[in-house]
Scaffold this active site. Structure first.
Site, PDB file in Angstrom:
ATOM      1  N   ARG A   1       1.274  -1.070  -0.047  1.00 45.67           N
ATOM      2  CA  ARG A   1       0.140   0.060  -0.019  1.00 45.67           C
ATOM      3  C   ARG A   1       0.783   1.171   0.158  1.00 45.67           C
ATOM      4  NH1 ARG A   1      -1.995   0.471   4.976  1.00 45.67           N
ATOM      5  NH2 ARG A   1      -3.368  -1.306   5.057  1.00 45.67           N
TER       6      ARG A   1
ATOM      7  N   LYS B   1      -7.131  12.547 -16.328  1.00 48.66           N
ATOM      8  CA  LYS B   1      -7.256  13.260 -17.238  1.00 48.66           C
ATOM      9  C   LYS B   1      -6.087  12.960 -18.385  1.00 48.66           C
ATOM     10  CE  LYS B   1     -11.089  14.295 -15.267  1.00 48.66           C
ATOM     11  NZ  LYS B   1     -11.247  15.418 -14.297  1.00 48.66           N
TER      12      LYS B   1
ATOM     13  N   ASP C   1      -5.548  22.949  -7.379  1.00 45.96           N
ATOM     14  CA  ASP C   1      -5.835  21.874  -8.250  1.00 45.96           C
ATOM     15  C   ASP C   1      -5.293  22.247  -9.798  1.00 45.96           C
ATOM     16  OD1 ASP C   1      -7.315  20.127 -10.127  1.00 45.96           O
ATOM     17  OD2 ASP C   1      -9.198  20.198  -8.787  1.00 45.96           O
TER      18      ASP C   1
ATOM     19  N   TYR D   1     -14.058  22.492  -8.599  1.00 45.18           N
ATOM     20  CA  TYR D   1     -14.409  21.124  -9.317  1.00 45.18           C
ATOM     21  C   TYR D   1     -15.632  20.698  -8.231  1.00 45.18           C
ATOM     22  CZ  TYR D   1     -14.438  16.150 -10.411  1.00 45.18           C
ATOM     23  OH  TYR D   1     -14.750  14.802 -10.692  1.00 45.18           O
TER      24      TYR D   1
HETATM   25  C1  LIG Z   1     -11.950  15.066 -13.011  1.00 43.50           C
HETATM   26  C2  LIG Z   1     -11.368  16.257 -12.288  1.00 43.50           C
HETATM   27  C3  LIG Z   1     -11.148  15.922 -10.809  1.00 43.50           C
HETATM   28  C4  LIG Z   1     -11.497  14.480 -10.107  1.00 43.50           C
HETATM   29  O1  LIG Z   1     -10.667  13.516 -10.804  1.00 43.50           O
HETATM   30  P1  LIG Z   1     -11.114  11.916 -10.845  1.00 43.50           P
HETATM   31  O2  LIG Z   1      -9.831  11.213 -11.146  1.00 43.50           O
HETATM   32  O3  LIG Z   1     -12.182  11.887 -11.734  1.00 43.50           O
HETATM   33  O4  LIG Z   1     -11.692  11.740  -9.282  1.00 43.50           O
HETATM   34  C5  LIG Z   1     -10.513  16.839  -9.817  1.00 43.50           C
HETATM   35  N1  LIG Z   1     -10.258  18.265 -10.347  1.00 43.50           N
HETATM   36  C6  LIG Z   1     -10.590  18.580 -11.678  1.00 43.50           C
HETATM   37  C7  LIG Z   1     -10.227  19.799 -12.081  1.00 43.50           C
HETATM   38  C8  LIG Z   1     -11.350  17.659 -12.531  1.00 43.50           C
HETATM   39  O5  LIG Z   1     -11.617  18.064 -13.669  1.00 43.50           O
END
Ligand SMILES: *Cc1c(COP(=O)(O)O)cnc(C)c1O
Length: 393
Positions: A61, A211, A186, A114
């Site tokens: 982990r 992403k 973020d 988000y």
């Molecule tokens: C998609 C997204 C997230 C979350 O990511 P996941 O892998 O889907 O949990 C966080 N911040 C932004 C800006 C996003 O577009």
């Protein structure tokens, strides 16, 4: 590879790899591991005592060379000290926040955040006795006026992933640090490649690796990148929360990373081609894309980022929901779905006014978000042009 003389494109092809330590194989091996065996009890005790040190292998982990390879690569790419790979982007966000707050604290969160980050604050943080205040994403240095004696954290996201406001991160980090407050960013939209958040003063950067890093819509992954000061704290919290990521998903992220620079260049170029086409259309009232000169956040984007990705929005002239749905449903090349950053184009009608609390979303018409994938942009424009005929404006 820790040599800063190399350009980002060069770095993504070499970071986190050591072929000669692995029989000459180009890519790092994918270790599937839970139990890690120790030579003897002395080694076991030593590893237990150093389990929060970088690179210690103690239990599956807490990471394996497969995981460390990705973590080291993204940390170095963005200019942080170390990184943690977790189950999802949202897992990165919640783990990063939980690493620095405690009961009785107050945090400031951008109104453009988000949405699931907001739901986490509203539910989990509230139950823990952590209070959240939302602020105008354009607040800049005036964030200072919202800082209370118990404010611990400012959470930022630039640009917002539906509404694309650019935040003045250096002004926010300066004001926050003056009062001993930490800043999380973020940075999913720009990736570690296009925004060096630590140069802007950020303490922790979080990414949905899901992403652009994974880049092929086939794995979920989150990354937390920190400064040296916060590394231990975040590592401990990640451990206590049981956060980790699967080896095959980590491998897909490593593989995505190798082509990320070239993919992003194409996402940017095609995205701008579509955005510029939209900006000239009579059906469109505005395009929200910080790399367009007409965008109110353009000067900040130009100052703080070295490129754009392929995600942006536009606002249609006022029309009914049925008309928007007819247009969206008629498209052949744009998938209707969440997430973004893969090779394929996506479209998503979205209503920011339903979720904001600190600011009002005043656009008269509906907002539509596009992810521009790696298709030929002429085809993507042709598809939109045909779709626009379904609108009743
Ligand atoms: C998609 C997204 C997230 C979350 O990511 P996941 O892998 O889907 O949990 C966080 N911040 C932004 C800006 C996003 O577009």
């Amino acid at each position: 590879m820790s040599n800063n003389k190399y350009a980002p494109e060069t770095k993504v092809t070499h970071l986190g790899r050591d072929p000669l330590a692995n029989f000459g194989v180009v890519n790092p091996p994918v270790y599937h591991a839970s139990t890690i065996l120790f030579k003897d009890t002395a080694e076991m005790e030593h590893r237990a005592a150093t389990k929060f040190d970088k690179g210690t292998m103690n239990y599956g982990r807490q990471g394996t060379p497969t995981v460390f390879a990705l973590e080291n690569a993204v940390a170095e790419l963005e200019g942080g000290y170390g990184a943690f790979s977790v189950s999802s982007g949202l897992g990165a966000i919640t783990t990063a926040i939980l690493s620095v707050v405690e009961s009785g604290d107050h945090i400031l969160v951008t109104d453009s955040v988000y949405a699931p980050t907001r739901f986490f604050c509203k539910d989990v943080l509230k139950r823990m006795g952590v209070e959240t205040t939302y602020y105008d994403p354009l607040i800049g240095k005036d964030i200072e006026q919202l800082i209370r004696p118990n404010t611990r954290l400012v959470f930022t996201e630039a640009p917002g992933s539906h509404t694309f406001e650019m935040q003045d991160i250096p002004a926010i980090t300066k004001a926050a640090h003056n009062k001993g407050v930490l800043v999380i960013m973020d940075n999913t939209w720009a990736t570690p490649l296009l925004c060096k958040s630590f140069d802007l003063g950020v303490d922790i950067s979080v990414h949905a690796g899901t992403k652009y890093i994974v880049g092929h819509s086939d794995a979920m992954l989150g990354l937390i990148i920190t400064t040296e000061e916060l590394y231990q704290k975040v590592k401990e919290t990640t451990f206590h929360l049981g956060q980790c990521s699967g080896p095959d998903d980590v491998y897909l992220a490593q593989r995505g990373l190798r082509t990320m620079a070239v993919r992003l260049k194409q996402h940017q170029e095609s995205g701008l081609a579509v955005a510029n086409w939209l900006a000239k259309r009579a059906e469109v009232s505005s395009v929200l894309h910080p790399a367009l000169e007409s965008d109110p956040g353009h000067h900040i984007w130009k100052r703080d980022m070295t490129g754009a990705s392929g995600l942006f929005s536009f606002i249609l002239n006022p029309t009914s929901k049925a008309s928007v749905n007819a247009m969206v449903d008629s498209l052949n090349l744009y998938g209707i779905g969440y997430s973004w950053g893969g090779f394929e184009s996506l479209i998503l009608p979205s209503d920011p006014s339903s979720i904001r609390t600190a600011t009002k979303w005043n656009a008269a018409g509906p907002l539509i978000r596009l992810h521009i994938g790696l298709e030929n942009p002429d085809d993507l424009i042709m598809d939109l042009e045909a779709g626009f005929k379904k609108l009743s404006l």
